[in-house]
Design a protein around this motif. Structure first.
Motif, mmCIF file in Angstrom:
data_model
loop_
_atom_site.group_PDB
_atom_site.id
_atom_site.type_symbol
_atom_site.label_atom_id
_atom_site.label_comp_id
_atom_site.label_asym_id
_atom_site.label_seq_id
_atom_site.Cartn_x
_atom_site.Cartn_y
_atom_site.Cartn_z
ATOM 1 N N HIS A 311 0.835 -1.263 -0.044
ATOM 2 C CA HIS A 311 0.077 0.048 0.090
ATOM 3 C C HIS A 311 0.995 1.222 -0.047
ATOM 4 O O HIS A 311 1.961 1.280 0.496
ATOM 5 C CB HIS A 311 -0.959 0.082 1.318
ATOM 6 N N SER A 312 0.141 2.488 -0.340
ATOM 7 C CA SER A 312 0.931 3.578 -0.359
ATOM 8 C C SER A 312 0.657 4.263 0.939
ATOM 9 O O SER A 312 -0.009 3.924 1.719
ATOM 10 C CB SER A 312 0.366 4.543 -1.145
ATOM 11 N N GLU A 313 1.545 5.473 1.337
ATOM 12 C CA GLU A 313 1.355 6.261 2.431
ATOM 13 C C GLU A 313 -0.144 6.598 2.212
ATOM 14 O O GLU A 313 -0.508 7.019 3.708
ATOM 15 C CB GLU A 313 2.368 7.259 2.512
ATOM 16 N N ARG A 314 -0.621 6.905 1.254
ATOM 17 C CA ARG A 314 -2.011 7.471 1.606
ATOM 18 C C ARG A 314 -3.149 6.392 1.514
ATOM 19 O O ARG A 314 -4.305 6.476 1.209
ATOM 20 C CB ARG A 314 -2.406 8.325 -0.172
ATOM 21 N N MET A 315 -2.506 5.171 1.956
ATOM 22 C CA MET A 315 -3.547 4.028 2.306
ATOM 23 C C MET A 315 -4.193 3.205 0.725
ATOM 24 O O MET A 315 -5.251 2.646 0.915
ATOM 25 C CB MET A 315 -4.684 4.276 3.277
ATOM 26 N N GLU A 316 -3.689 3.558 -0.418
ATOM 27 C CA GLU A 316 -4.304 2.892 -1.600
ATOM 28 C C GLU A 316 -3.435 1.354 -1.632
ATOM 29 O O GLU A 316 -2.381 1.420 -1.208
ATOM 30 C CB GLU A 316 -3.804 3.872 -2.816
ATOM 31 N N THR A 317 -4.159 0.714 -2.340
ATOM 32 C CA THR A 317 -3.493 -0.433 -2.698
ATOM 33 C C THR A 317 -3.303 -0.643 -4.063
ATOM 34 O O THR A 317 -3.944 0.368 -4.783
ATOM 35 C CB THR A 317 -4.389 -1.890 -2.169
ATOM 36 N N ASN A 318 -2.853 -1.859 -4.857
ATOM 37 C CA ASN A 318 -2.789 -1.962 -6.194
ATOM 38 C C ASN A 318 -4.013 -2.186 -6.708
ATOM 39 O O ASN A 318 -4.118 -2.180 -8.087
ATOM 40 C CB ASN A 318 -1.587 -3.011 -6.592
ATOM 41 N N GLU A 319 -5.184 -2.617 -6.107
ATOM 42 C CA GLU A 319 -6.293 -2.931 -6.738
ATOM 43 C C GLU A 319 -7.186 -1.542 -6.693
ATOM 44 O O GLU A 319 -7.114 -0.994 -5.874
ATOM 45 C CB GLU A 319 -7.075 -3.879 -5.665
ATOM 46 N N ASN A 384 12.396 -0.756 14.213
ATOM 47 C CA ASN A 384 12.512 -0.318 12.861
ATOM 48 C C ASN A 384 11.365 -0.046 11.861
ATOM 49 O O ASN A 384 11.142 -0.433 10.872
ATOM 50 C CB ASN A 384 13.547 -1.197 12.038
ATOM 51 N N ILE A 385 10.219 0.100 12.654
ATOM 52 C CA ILE A 385 9.043 0.155 12.092
ATOM 53 C C ILE A 385 8.915 1.115 11.075
ATOM 54 O O ILE A 385 8.349 1.312 9.873
ATOM 55 C CB ILE A 385 7.787 0.589 12.958
ATOM 56 N N ALA A 386 9.319 2.512 11.187
ATOM 57 C CA ALA A 386 9.238 3.582 10.471
ATOM 58 C C ALA A 386 10.052 3.412 9.078
ATOM 59 O O ALA A 386 9.700 3.819 8.110
ATOM 60 C CB ALA A 386 9.907 4.851 11.039
ATOM 61 N N ARG A 387 11.108 2.692 9.305
ATOM 62 C CA ARG A 387 11.860 2.363 8.106
ATOM 63 C C ARG A 387 11.407 1.212 7.238
ATOM 64 O O ARG A 387 11.287 1.451 5.954
ATOM 65 C CB ARG A 387 13.540 1.703 8.671
ATOM 66 N N ALA A 388 10.705 0.156 7.691
ATOM 67 C CA ALA A 388 9.902 -0.630 7.264
ATOM 68 C C ALA A 388 8.765 0.047 6.308
ATOM 69 O O ALA A 388 8.385 -0.572 5.309
ATOM 70 C CB ALA A 388 9.308 -1.544 8.154
ATOM 71 N N ARG A 389 8.062 0.878 7.035
ATOM 72 C CA ARG A 389 7.088 1.814 6.376
ATOM 73 C C ARG A 389 7.426 2.192 4.956
ATOM 74 O O ARG A 389 6.800 2.137 3.924
ATOM 75 C CB ARG A 389 6.499 2.486 7.191
ATOM 76 N N GLU A 390 8.603 3.065 5.141
ATOM 77 C CA GLU A 390 9.187 3.807 4.023
ATOM 78 C C GLU A 390 9.579 2.743 3.097
ATOM 79 O O GLU A 390 9.431 3.252 1.612
ATOM 80 C CB GLU A 390 10.462 4.676 4.589
ATOM 81 N N LEU A 391 10.194 1.692 3.117
ATOM 82 C CA LEU A 391 10.445 0.826 2.062
ATOM 83 C C LEU A 391 9.185 0.055 1.402
ATOM 84 O O LEU A 391 9.204 0.020 0.223
ATOM 85 C CB LEU A 391 11.191 -0.424 2.631
ATOM 86 N N ILE A 392 8.059 -0.049 2.371
ATOM 87 C CA ILE A 392 6.677 -0.529 1.602
ATOM 88 C C ILE A 392 6.136 0.540 0.735
ATOM 89 O O ILE A 392 5.810 0.179 -0.483
ATOM 90 C CB ILE A 392 5.661 -0.706 2.710
ATOM 91 N N TYR A 393 6.049 1.960 1.157
ATOM 92 C CA TYR A 393 5.877 2.935 0.215
ATOM 93 C C TYR A 393 6.501 3.079 -0.985
ATOM 94 O O TYR A 393 6.131 3.430 -1.842
ATOM 95 C CB TYR A 393 5.939 4.238 1.105
ATOM 96 N N GLN A 395 8.220 0.629 -2.500
ATOM 97 C CA GLN A 395 8.129 -0.384 -3.496
ATOM 98 C C GLN A 395 6.865 -0.145 -4.130
ATOM 99 O O GLN A 395 6.562 -0.464 -5.249
ATOM 100 C CB GLN A 395 7.796 -1.582 -2.863
ATOM 101 N N PHE A 396 5.607 0.305 -3.415
ATOM 102 C CA PHE A 396 4.286 0.619 -4.032
ATOM 103 C C PHE A 396 4.442 1.758 -5.202
ATOM 104 O O PHE A 396 3.910 1.530 -6.366
ATOM 105 C CB PHE A 396 3.200 1.303 -2.858
ATOM 106 N N GLU A 397 5.189 2.856 -5.019
ATOM 107 C CA GLU A 397 5.477 3.773 -5.937
ATOM 108 C C GLU A 397 6.081 3.298 -7.053
ATOM 109 O O GLU A 397 5.637 3.607 -8.233
ATOM 110 C CB GLU A 397 6.327 4.995 -5.170
ATOM 111 N N LEU A 398 7.041 2.212 -7.029
ATOM 112 C CA LEU A 398 7.613 1.668 -8.022
ATOM 113 C C LEU A 398 6.668 0.752 -8.969
ATOM 114 O O LEU A 398 6.470 1.041 -10.092
ATOM 115 C CB LEU A 398 8.970 0.913 -7.864
ATOM 116 N N ASP A 399 5.833 -0.027 -8.165
ATOM 117 C CA ASP A 399 4.532 -0.623 -8.783
ATOM 118 C C ASP A 399 3.773 0.013 -9.445
ATOM 119 O O ASP A 399 3.171 -0.049 -10.550
ATOM 120 C CB ASP A 399 4.309 -1.731 -7.670
#
Length: 410
Positions: A311-319, A384-393, A395-399
């Motif tokens: 998901h993105s930081e704005r809570m969107e998914t790829n669906e 390391n929650i904040a860092r894990a969040r940034e990595l998820i965001y 990856q979402f942006e790349l996808d």
């Protein structure tokens, strides 16, 4: 048909509904529990500023505000299937099918079970069940307790049990086995406990904790007292492991052994701690089953508690038209979930209403609140929650960029 249907009436779902309804959307929330509030209902603790956080009061205030804004809320309703449609989503529930333009999943987290011999004896319960009994139903689970599982959740709820008048005799860890390598060795437990030293009752322990954060957990374990260390007047024994819960028709106690830093049992150290109930605390994991019914992409992120929808930081998914918020996106505090809910509600309203200039400003302010609540959280469930969040965001942006021609956000 609804502009927004939300599954989950916890902190994220309620705040999302308030934000979206405040922007003029037609919103409905459904939840399978018969009371509104989700995990808020069991929470009761004192904040660093001395004020008390009463989850029931918070839930009631959010509930009333949502109703005032015209949000329809139904409890005791289960969702068993989701289906994309030309207008958005069809959501199949125990009360019939609902149609909605946008769908937000705010299903929260679930406790992770930790099997141990004797865990089916009456008087054994999950740590969350004990919390609900005491804080929601005002029923004292028992008089004396042993908690199996030394983690953020068990220590926080142990203090709540103490406030209920329960004597928490000790918190020990689970005996290591192939399925519990993450929580069954002193070194892994120490990594988690180093995030909690600010809760220690003495200045000396708090200072020691700050220093210990710069030391490798294996070295910290080496010098950890065999008889444990007190946090909030409760002995935390990470070199003691539970091997069996004792009892027949009811709990009588817990059999434990001493263990070395690598989890190896030290012979001839068995003992029994008497107690009239036992709490098992295996930790929390996101509850993403409904998202798994869709083509939503998933990632396993240890720091966030397990498998989560990308998901993105704005809570969107790829669906298209599918959003997530709260602990389904990773286990954090209720305040973070509430802030995420606001972000999701405003993002959804922006997509439907199209007032980009106003929406972007409001969303950015809400995102700042999420970051602030995360940074100031009294406890962190994983490092390391904040860092894990940034990595998820990221990856979402790349996808998103790779698949944006296929995606519709109408």
């Amino acid at each position: 048909m609804w502009n927004l249907l939300i599954v989950g009436a916890g902190p994220a779902g309620l705040n999302a509904a308030i934000a979206a309804a405040g922007e003029g959307l037609k919103v409905k929330i459904i939840d399978e529990f018969n009371r509104i509030g989700g995990r808020l209902l069991g929470q009761l603790h004192q904040e660093p500023n001395g004020e008390w956080w009463n989850g029931i009061d918070v839930a009631n205030r959010l509930h009333e505000k949502a109703i005032t804004l015209g949000v329809k809320i139904e409890s005791g309703v289960s969702v068993y299937d989701l289906e994309q449609s030309e207008f958005g989503w069809k959501v199949y529930t125990s009360e019939g099918m609902e149609k909605t333009e946008k769908l937000l999943l705010a299903t929260g987290a679930t406790e992770v079970p930790t099997p141990i011999p004797g865990w089916t004896i009456p008087g054994v319960m999950s740590i969350g069940a004990a919390q609900v009994m005491g804080n929601v139903h005002r029923v004292k689970p028992g008089n004396t307790c042993v908690i199996i599982g030394a983690n953020v959740l068990s220590i926080a709820i142990a203090n709540e049990l103490r406030l209920c008048g329960v004597e928490v005799k000790e918190i020990v860890i689970s005996q290591p086995n192939s399925s519990l390598t993450h929580s069954g060795t002193p070194e892994k437990v120490m990594e988690s406990l180093l995030q909690l030293t600010h809760l220690a009752p003495s200045v000396l322990l708090r200072q020691a904790g700050r220093v210990a954060k710069y030391i490798h957990p294996s070295l910290a374990v080496k010098f950890y007292p065999k008889n444990g260390m007190n946090i909030l007047d409760i002995p935390i024994k990470i070199k003691t492991a539970a091997t069996e819960i004792i009892g027949d028709k009811k709990v009588k106690g817990v059999k434990t052994v001493n263990i070395r830093s690598n989890g190896e049992i030290i012979p001839n150290t068995e003992r029994i701690t008497e107690a009239d109930f036992v709490c098992i605390a295996g930790g929390l994991a996101p509850l993403p089953e409904l998202a798994a019914l869709t083509s939503c992409e998933f990632k396993f992120v240890h720091e966030l508690g397990g498998h989560i929808p990308l998901h993105s930081e704005r809570m969107e998914t790829n669906e298209p038209n599918l959003f997530v918020a709260g602990n389904i996106t990773g286990v954090e505090s209720a305040k973070v979930a509430m802030a995420q809910g606001t972000v999701a509600g405003l993002t959804i309203a922006s997509e439907i209403k199209g007032n980009k200039k106003h929406s972007d400003s409001a969303i950015e302010e809400a995102l700042l609140t999420v970051r602030k609540e995360r940074e100031e959280a009294l406890i962190q469930f994983q490092p390391n929650i904040a860092r894990a969040r940034e990595l998820i965001y990221q990856q979402f942006e790349l996808d998103w960029k790779a698949e944006s021609p296929k995606r519709s956000i109408s």
